[in-house]
Design an enzyme around this catalytic site. Structure first.
Site, mmCIF file in Angstrom:
data_model
loop_
_atom_site.group_PDB
_atom_site.id
_atom_site.type_symbol
_atom_site.label_atom_id
_atom_site.label_comp_id
_atom_site.label_asym_id
_atom_site.label_seq_id
_atom_site.Cartn_x
_atom_site.Cartn_y
_atom_site.Cartn_z
ATOM 1 N N MET A 85 17.165 6.707 19.404
ATOM 2 C CA MET A 85 16.867 5.318 19.110
ATOM 3 C C MET A 85 17.722 4.414 19.977
ATOM 4 S SD MET A 85 15.058 3.206 17.483
ATOM 5 C CE MET A 85 15.229 1.474 17.893
ATOM 6 N N ASN A 105 18.936 1.386 19.839
ATOM 7 C CA ASN A 105 19.665 0.244 19.291
ATOM 8 C C ASN A 105 20.612 -0.363 20.327
ATOM 9 O OD1 ASN A 105 18.794 1.303 16.543
ATOM 10 N ND2 ASN A 105 20.249 2.879 17.161
ATOM 11 N N GLU A 141 16.333 6.115 26.577
ATOM 12 C CA GLU A 141 16.962 5.163 25.661
ATOM 13 C C GLU A 141 17.794 4.130 26.421
ATOM 14 O OE1 GLU A 141 15.676 5.297 22.857
ATOM 15 O OE2 GLU A 141 14.882 7.326 23.065
#
Length: 868
Positions: free
Chosen positions: A262, A264, A297
């Site tokens: 992920m 973020n 990512e």
């Protein structure tokens, strides 16, 4: 159960409130976490504020420091509704959550002793009440308070601005992210973690602190991930001019994670599978996968974070574009042709199958019930192919201009796919109006090819007809606009000059046609003898080409385009296997052409390993209107064994030359030699001669790399059961304490072709290593069995019953993982009647389950609804 609500793109409306800033405070204890959420709000419309929230215990609500009376707001299972708020105000909401009970792994949850988050797409509503949608972007400041012994590491987005030691052995940290972001990019990690640190100096001389956190003791397995991260940062600067924008970049590896990783902002949370690796526990493919996912990512920092999606229907805006970027990075880091083959192979096995099934959807769907179900191969892999077509038509220089305009115009905004196409059209100087159909239509387009050589006029005509499948609802769809790589080859495989009569094709000098019409004829002049036609070179368009006159044997032996040489080998193998199903005999012409590849010493070893592979059962199943799994399986093995019998002595000699059991290097040459020799061993083992079983055993026990060991173990399990049982016991004893490696163990058992596989899988559910709450373990045992077509589709229906039972069980624990497992039933409509009856019984049973999640409901309902 009540039918879940369908969400439609057409119903999109802007949020009625802007959340300018958000200050979050987390007070973490072992059994609960108190979240204080202070938001600065500004009304954009005269509407109530409806904040999303699920599984929250509301403690208080304050507006401009004043506690609200209970009649000033209302709470439902999914919302906190405030009817009367000032145009501008500060709203404070305090909630209590229990991360240790959160088995769905969405929002804030516990993975081992680590607290971490997963908020994409809609997990933040499990943390606090908020406008949990991607077009609401806010500046976040995060305070975390926890016990220093249990949670020495406290991380969130942005830059660390404060660290304070408190009373009672507690400490506080404050993180500030200066860039506005939606809730799905919020992240928090708290726990006791090992650390590997490094740094990267950007193109403008800024030094960035790089940290990878993992379970203590795994630090030595983070080196490859760190190297991959620095390579990604350098590549994005060189190719796209994108420099990292914070002072620190953190990665955290956790075992329990629904996704691969992920993005973020500044704090990427990864499935440990895509971070941890060394030569004794990870295969070469694991190393390549880590490099790719780390890059993916990181690249999201600009294509996904700085510019994000207006709504979830735009998901491919960030995912398709970023997959394309990570594919290009991997091609530059390794072999372009091998990477292209790998990308297309994955597309065909996953996305083409999805396009042909009951859950087919465009890369930009117009409705959904559960957005988690749309993190699909279509959104990602087909989305990447559509970006690649734009890159092909524009060329690298104009594509870069389009990307520069995209970054300049939309930085800090939540946008749509139309905005990306606008930037590409304006920056690249091309009209992409007709190209938009790729975003809104589903299924895989087909191209019918007819050719004719006119010796008298020295012309060669190619007639191309687009065949466009109907939509899932049976509606007619329009023809497409796309680039098509083309070459005319002489008898030696050399490319002939391309001169077209009466046709405007600006990319012809680059070996490219632009296909615009439903039917077109291209006439090439100055052709002295009948050429061999090579089409869709390098897989320029995600289509199926039907060319009955293709000389596959010639292309397999002489094609100059690496991808199309692989393509010809695969197509010839498919034709041979299908004919073997019908007639029982293996085409000797194919065996001869295969030998040409086998004996060609000029071919790179990694590329050669791919050329020598024969199509998977999954790919072969896609060629049938009514699937007979056992018949395909038998024919495939017959062809494979015919090749092995014919060339086994040469294969054995080549294996011996390549086998280096002490070589653990992960350079291209070493990986290529391992890949080729293991491909050869796979063929030899299938012959089931004792000497080849001994070869597999020797490779298993003597090799130092996991690549060699896992291939040998798999072959022993499938072909030499007695030796296989011994090796499996040895493997278990050696690696039972390493969960990542045990995923490989469970996968070998679940994928086995031997009789009794289902019973052995069922027995493994009680193994102390297995845990139904850990997604990686579920995927490696239950998920792999669901893709074991031979046993999952067994005629007694036991495979269907087993997977249906597990879907129901998992749905109560983790609906997202359960829905992924339900996808195994997507072949329902193409199965023989006996299998369909057995599968329908299980699907109906799943659908009738009390409190079934909308995740599973949407998948199963679509399968049953589109059964004809």
């Amino acid at each position: 159960m009540a039918e879940p609500k369908t969400i439609y793109l057409a119903d999109y409306a802007p949020a009625p409130f802007e959340i300018i800033t958000c200050e979050l405070s987390f007070e973490i204890t072992e059994l609960s976490t108190r979240v204080t959420n202070t938001m600065q709000l500004r009304a954009q419309a005269d509407e109530p504020l409806m904040l999303n929230g699920e599984n929250l215990r509301l403690e208080s609500v304050r507006c401009d420091a004043k506690a609200l009376e209970e009649d000033a707001y209302s709470v439902t299972d999914t919302h906190l509704i405030l009817e009367r708020l000032p145009k501008e105000c500060t709203l404070e909401i305090v909630t209590l959550i229990e991360p240790h009970l959160n088995t769905a792994l969405e929002g804030l949850y516990q993975s081992g002793g680590i607290f971490c988050t997963q908020n994409e797409p809609e997990g933040f509503r499990r943390i606090t009440y908020f406008l949990d949608r991607p077009d609401v972007m806010s500046i976040f400041t995060t305070t975390i308070i926890a016990d220093m012994n249990s949670f020495p590491i406290l991380l969130s987005n942005g830059n660390l601005v404060e660290r304070v030691v408190l009373d009672a052995n507690r400490h506080k940290v404050v993180w500030h992210d200066p860039f506005p972001k939606p809730t799905y990019l919020f992240a928090l990690v708290a726990g006791s973690l090992g650390l590997v640190s490094d740094s990267f100096t950007t193109m403008h001389g800024r030094e960035i602190a790089l940290n990878i956190y993992c379970d203590p003791g795994n630090e030595s397995k983070c080196d490859h991930a760190m190297t991959s991260l620095k390579a990604s940062m350098k590549w994005d600067e060189e190719v796209y001019g994108r420099e990292y924008d914070l002072d620190i970049y953190n990665i955290v590896a956790v075992d329990s994670f629904n996704m691969g990783a992920m993005e973020n902002k500044g704090l990427n949370i990864f499935n440990s599978h895509y971070v941890l690796a060394d030569e004794t526990t990870a295969t070469d493919q694991n190393f390549l996968g880590i490099e790719s996912v780390i890059a993916h990512e990181y690249f999201h920092n600009w294509t996904g974070n700085r510019i994000t999606c207006r709504d979830w229907f735009q998901l491919t805006l960030k995912e398709g574009l970023t997959v394309f970027r990570d594919q290009c990075f991997s091609a530059d880091m390794n072999s372009p042709v091998v990477q292209r083959i790998s990308d297309v192979k994955a597309l065909r096995e996953r996305q083409f199958a999805e396009d042909a099934g009951p859950t087919a959807h465009p890369i930009k769907p117009d409705s959904y019930i559960e957005i988690n179900n749309f993190y699909t191969a279509t959104i990602y892999e087909k989305g990447a192919e559509i970006i690649r077509m734009i890159h092909t038509m524009l060329g690298a220089e104009r594509f870069r201009k389009g990307m520069d305009l995209y970054f300049e115009a939309f930085d800090g905004k939540a946008v749509r796919t139309e905005d990306f196409l606008w930037a590409m059209s304006k920056g690249g100087g091309i009209d992409l109006t007709h190209f938009e159909r790729w975003y809104h239509q589903e299924r895989t387009p087909e191209l019918l090819v007819e050719e004719c050589y006119d010796e008298a006029n020295r012309t060669f005509s190619v007639q191309l007809t687009q065949r466009i499948p109907k939509s899932i609802e049976g509606k007619e769809q329009l023809h497409y606009f796309y680039p098509l790589g083309i070459a005319l080859l002489d008898e030696r495989g050399n490319e002939m000059a391309l001169t077209l009569q009466n046709s405007d094709q600006p990319l012809l000098s680059k070996g490219m046609l632009i296909i615009k019409e439903e039917r077109e004829t291209f006439v090439f002049s100055g052709i002295d003898h009948a050429p061999r036609l090579s089409l869709n070179r390098n897989f320029t368009a995600p289509i199926k080409v039907h060319h009955e006159d293709a000389d596959l044997a010639f292309l397999m032996m002489h094609e100059s385009d690496g991808f199309n040489r692989y393509e010809a080998a695969q197509e010839y193998a498919v034709d041979t296997i299908l004919k073997t199903m019908q007639h029982g005999e293996v085409d000797t012409g194919y065996i001869e052409a295969y030998g040409h590849l086998l004996h060609d010493e000029s071919i790179d070893t990694l590329f050669k390993a791919q050329l020598l592979e024969i199509p998977s059962l999954s790919v072969l199943m896609q060629t049938q209107k009514i699937i007979d799994v056992e018949a395909i399986y038998r024919a495939r093995h017959k062809v494979k064994n015919a090749l092995a019998e014919h060339y086994k002595e040469h294969m054995l000699r080549l294996y011996a030359l390549l086998h280096a059991p002490d070589n653990s290097a992960i350079d291209a040459q070493s990986m290529g030699e391992r890949a080729l020799k293991n491909t050869l061993l796979d063929f030899l083992a299938g012959v089931r001669e004792a000497r080849f079983g001994e070869l597999c055993s020797a490779q298993y026990y003597e090799s130092v790399t996991m690549s060699d060991r896992i291939v040998a173990l798999d072959l022993l399990e499938n072909y030499y059961s007695e030796a296989g049982e011994k090796a499996l016991r040895h493997f278990y004893a050696r690696y039972s304490s390493d969960t990542l490696v045990m995923n490989k163990y469970f996968s070998i058992l679940a994928a086995s072709e031997r009789e009794g596989t289902l019973k052995r899988v069922e027995a493994e559910l009680d193994d102390p290593v297995f845990d139904m709450k850990v997604p990686n373990l579920v995927r490696s045992l239950i998920g792999v069995f669901a893709r074991n077509h031979l046993h999952f589709h067994a005629s007694d229906g036991a495979g269907y019953t087993f997977i249906a039972d597990k879907i129901i069980e998992l749905d109560a624990i983790n609906p997202s993982i359960a829905a992924g497992l339900a996808g195994a039933f997507k072949l329902y409509a193409k199965l023989a009647e006996g299998n369909r009856i057995l599968m329908e019984k299980e699907l109906t049973r799943v659908l009738a389950t009390e409190k079934l999640s909308k995740n599973v409901y949407e998948i199963v309902e679509k399968i049953l609804e589109n059964k004809n």
